[in-house]
Design an enzyme around this catalytic site. Structure first.
Site, PDB file in Angstrom:
ATOM      1  CE  LYS A   1      -6.182  -2.221   9.815  1.00 30.42           C
ATOM      2  NZ  LYS A   1      -4.898  -1.932   9.160  1.00 30.42           N
TER       3      LYS A   1
ATOM      4  N   GLY B   1       0.835  -1.208   0.000  1.00 28.71           N
ATOM      5  CA  GLY B   1       0.000   0.000   0.000  1.00 28.71           C
ATOM      6  C   GLY B   1       0.863   1.249   0.000  1.00 28.71           C
TER       7      GLY B   1
ATOM      8  CD  GLN C   1     -13.668   2.814  12.332  1.00 25.02           C
ATOM      9  OE1 GLN C   1     -13.703   2.993  13.549  1.00 25.02           O
ATOM     10  NE2 GLN C   1     -12.644   3.189  11.595  1.00 25.02           N
TER      11      GLN C   1
ATOM     12  CE1 TYR D   1      -9.487  -0.328   8.785  1.00 20.21           C
ATOM     13  CE2 TYR D   1     -10.018   0.596  10.941  1.00 20.21           C
ATOM     14  CZ  TYR D   1      -9.162   0.490   9.861  1.00 20.21           C
ATOM     15  OH  TYR D   1      -7.973   1.184   9.855  1.00 20.21           O
TER      16      TYR D   1
ATOM     17  CB  SER E   1      -5.981   0.826  13.600  1.00 20.76           C
ATOM     18  OG  SER E   1      -6.848   1.895  13.931  1.00 20.76           O
TER      19      SER E   1
HETATM   20  N1  LIG Z   1      -5.796   6.944   8.024  1.00 25.56           N
HETATM   21  C1  LIG Z   1      -6.048   6.564   9.286  1.00 25.56           C
HETATM   22  O1  LIG Z   1      -6.634   7.313  10.083  1.00 25.56           O
HETATM   23  C2  LIG Z   1      -5.607   5.226   9.743  1.00 25.56           C
HETATM   24  C3  LIG Z   1      -5.167   4.236   8.901  1.00 25.56           C
HETATM   25  N2  LIG Z   1      -4.783   3.027   9.403  1.00 25.56           N
HETATM   26  C4  LIG Z   1      -4.297   1.971   8.516  1.00 25.56           C
HETATM   27  O2  LIG Z   1      -3.226   2.462   7.739  1.00 25.56           O
HETATM   28  C5  LIG Z   1      -3.140   1.714   6.533  1.00 25.56           C
HETATM   29  C6  LIG Z   1      -2.989   2.680   5.379  1.00 25.56           C
HETATM   30  O3  LIG Z   1      -4.145   3.484   5.315  1.00 25.56           O
HETATM   31  P1  LIG Z   1      -4.157   4.975   4.733  1.00 25.56           P
HETATM   32  O4  LIG Z   1      -2.808   5.382   4.339  1.00 25.56           O
HETATM   33  O5  LIG Z   1      -4.908   5.799   5.686  1.00 25.56           O
HETATM   34  O6  LIG Z   1      -5.099   4.741   3.465  1.00 25.56           O
HETATM   35  P2  LIG Z   1      -5.006   5.199   1.943  1.00 25.56           P
HETATM   36  O7  LIG Z   1      -6.350   4.912   1.385  1.00 25.56           O
HETATM   37  O8  LIG Z   1      -4.451   6.569   1.845  1.00 25.56           O
HETATM   38  O9  LIG Z   1      -3.932   4.187   1.329  1.00 25.56           O
HETATM   39  C7  LIG Z   1      -4.214   2.824   1.256  1.00 25.56           C
HETATM   40  C8  LIG Z   1      -3.105   2.127   0.513  1.00 25.56           C
HETATM   41  O10 LIG Z   1      -3.391   0.734   0.519  1.00 25.56           O
HETATM   42  C9  LIG Z   1      -3.444   0.260  -0.811  1.00 25.56           C
HETATM   43  N3  LIG Z   1      -4.407  -0.810  -0.950  1.00 25.56           N
HETATM   44  C10 LIG Z   1      -5.730  -0.807  -0.640  1.00 25.56           C
HETATM   45  N4  LIG Z   1      -6.277  -1.985  -0.941  1.00 25.56           N
HETATM   46  C11 LIG Z   1      -5.279  -2.754  -1.453  1.00 25.56           C
HETATM   47  C12 LIG Z   1      -5.228  -4.056  -1.961  1.00 25.56           C
HETATM   48  N5  LIG Z   1      -6.317  -4.853  -2.004  1.00 25.56           N
HETATM   49  N6  LIG Z   1      -4.044  -4.535  -2.424  1.00 25.56           N
HETATM   50  C13 LIG Z   1      -2.934  -3.742  -2.396  1.00 25.56           C
HETATM   51  N7  LIG Z   1      -2.930  -2.494  -1.942  1.00 25.56           N
HETATM   52  C14 LIG Z   1      -4.091  -2.001  -1.472  1.00 25.56           C
HETATM   53  C15 LIG Z   1      -3.833   1.463  -1.642  1.00 25.56           C
HETATM   54  O11 LIG Z   1      -3.420   1.217  -2.985  1.00 25.56           O
HETATM   55  P3  LIG Z   1      -4.191   1.874  -4.265  1.00 25.56           P
HETATM   56  O12 LIG Z   1      -4.587   3.245  -3.842  1.00 25.56           O
HETATM   57  O13 LIG Z   1      -3.146   1.807  -5.327  1.00 25.56           O
HETATM   58  O14 LIG Z   1      -5.374   1.027  -4.523  1.00 25.56           O
HETATM   59  C16 LIG Z   1      -3.026   2.543  -0.945  1.00 25.56           C
HETATM   60  O15 LIG Z   1      -1.688   2.509  -1.369  1.00 25.56           O
HETATM   61  C17 LIG Z   1      -4.401   0.862   6.483  1.00 25.56           C
HETATM   62  O16 LIG Z   1      -4.071  -0.452   6.860  1.00 25.56           O
HETATM   63  C18 LIG Z   1      -5.317   1.494   7.525  1.00 25.56           C
HETATM   64  O17 LIG Z   1      -6.195   0.557   8.088  1.00 25.56           O
HETATM   65  C19 LIG Z   1      -4.787   2.775  10.724  1.00 25.56           C
HETATM   66  C20 LIG Z   1      -5.216   3.713  11.595  1.00 25.56           C
HETATM   67  C21 LIG Z   1      -5.673   4.998  11.189  1.00 25.56           C
HETATM   68  C1  LIG Z   2     -10.443   5.272   8.697  1.00 28.49           C
HETATM   69  C2  LIG Z   2     -10.514   5.870  10.075  1.00 28.49           C
HETATM   70  O1  LIG Z   2     -10.735   7.233   9.969  1.00 28.49           O
HETATM   71  C3  LIG Z   2      -9.226   5.664  10.793  1.00 28.49           C
HETATM   72  O2  LIG Z   2      -8.848   4.320  10.632  1.00 28.49           O
HETATM   73  C4  LIG Z   2      -8.616   3.798  11.799  1.00 28.49           C
HETATM   74  O3  LIG Z   2      -8.063   2.740  11.937  1.00 28.49           O
HETATM   75  C5  LIG Z   2      -9.071   4.653  12.885  1.00 28.49           C
HETATM   76  O4  LIG Z   2     -10.318   4.237  13.291  1.00 28.49           O
HETATM   77  C6  LIG Z   2      -9.124   5.984  12.255  1.00 28.49           C
HETATM   78  O5  LIG Z   2     -10.051   6.841  12.786  1.00 28.49           O
END
Ligand SMILES: NC(=O)C1=CN([C@@H]2O[C@H](COP(=O)(O)OP(=O)(O)OC[C@H]3O[C@@H](n4cnc5c(N)ncnc54)[C@H](OP(=O)(O)O)[C@@H]3O)[C@@H](O)[C@H]2O)C=CC1
Ligand SMILES: C[C@H](O)[C@@H]1OC(=O)[C@H](O)[C@@H]1O
Length: 253
Positions: free
Chosen positions: A160, A12, A153, A156, A143
């Site tokens: 996590k 990702g 969620q 979800y 997370s």
């Molecule tokens: N943002 C937040 O508040 C929080 C996020 N997280 C975790 O952080 C991680 C990253 O999230 P975040 O950066 O916010 O999200 P984004 O949506 O900004 O980025 C997600 C990334 O994951 C990739 N991705 C999604 N689905 C797939 C798949 N099936 N196969 C391969 N790649 C995939 C996307 O690729 P593409 O776009 O090319 O499809 C992208 O690069 C996640 O695991 C999320 O649960 C945890 C806590 C809080």
């Molecule tokens: C997608 C949510 O905003 C984010 O993802 C998580 O894992 C936490 O719950 C954050 O709030």
């Protein structure tokens, strides 16, 4: 630099947290391979930044829910970069939805991407590290949601919690190979994953107010903690969970 010459793989890596970690690792001297699913432009941006930092960068497209993607990612990265020293399992989705009418396919896809995808990826990265025989660091992006619930969620948060548990068990399974496994627990970080959710001004204000540091997180806030866990500075840290949430979790009143 903290990651000089290391090979760092990030799933990702085309957006958000994974992109920031990939670029941050390159700025600490690492060569970087990213996996991503659909965002070619985002992947290209990551690679541009990695190369501007003077590092090698490659991108391998594929769905983490398919176990073959993990094998292909690790073998392509190993050929291009000479091995795997650090593996960051970060790819994930969070399609917000109410519990009582949650579509079955949304639950299944979320589990397949977030939990099974992390499992296959971590396993493939670990197999390569064991074969190399020089140890390594595995970091999974869990997370704050591993510790607390969310009304929209329900599909979800269990994934996590599962990712956190995966790091605890793999820390035990891989310790004898000098492979450290740790979980990063971000709070609310502004990325594409929550753009719609945070476009509601009331929800945004509420999340900000819950954060003692007074702001939502930025993807770059995760780069330093990930680099720390990847580096020798964390050489005796394994099975740990590092909250990176501006204090949101402890803020009851
Ligand atoms: N943002 C937040 O508040 C929080 C996020 N997280 C975790 O952080 C991680 C990253 O999230 P975040 O950066 O916010 O999200 P984004 O949506 O900004 O980025 C997600 C990334 O994951 C990739 N991705 C999604 N689905 C797939 C798949 N099936 N196969 C391969 N790649 C995939 C996307 O690729 P593409 O776009 O090319 O499809 C992208 O690069 C996640 O695991 C999320 O649960 C945890 C806590 C809080
Ligand atoms: C997608 C949510 O905003 C984010 O993802 C998580 O894992 C936490 O719950 C954050 O709030």
């Amino acid at each position: 630099m903290l990651l000089d010459g290391r090979s760092v793989l990030v799933t990702g890596g085309s957006a958000g947290i994974g992109q920031a970690i990939a670029i941050g690792a390159a700025r600490q001297g690492a060569n970087v391979a990213i996996n991503y699913h659909g965002d070619d432009e985002g992947a290209e941006h990551t690679l541009d930044q990695v190369r501007q930092a003077g590092s090698k960068g490659i991108a391998v497209k594929g769905d983490v829910a398919d176990p073959k993607t993990a094998e292909e990612f690790v073998s392509t990265a190993t050929k291009a970069l000479g091995g795997v020293d650090v593996f960051v399992s970060n790819a994930g989705i969070c399609p917000f939805h109410a519990f009582l009418d949650m579509p079955q396919e949304t639950v299944e896809r979320t589990v397949q991407v977030n939990l099974l995808g992390a499992y296959y990826m971590v396993q493939a990265g670990a197999r390569q590290m064991v074969e190399q025989g020089r140890g390594g660091s595995i970091i999974a992006v869990s997370s704050i949601s591993a510790l607390v619930g969310g009304e929209f969620q329900t599909h979800y948060t269990p994934t996590k919690a599962g990712v956190l548990s995966l790091m605890q068990s793999t820390a035990i399974a891989l310790g004898k190979h000098q492979i450290r496994c740790n979980a990063l627990l971000p709070g609310t970080i502004e990325t594409d994953i929550n753009r719609d959710d945070l476009s509601d001004p009331e929800k945004r204000k509420y999340m900000e107010a819950r954060t003692p540091l007074g702001r939502l997180g930025e993807p770059e806030d995760l780069a330093g903690p990930a680099i720390f866990l990847a580096s020798d500075m964390a050489r005796y840290v394994t099975g740990a969970a590092l909250l990176v949430d501006g204090g949101m979790y402890v803020n009851l009143q």
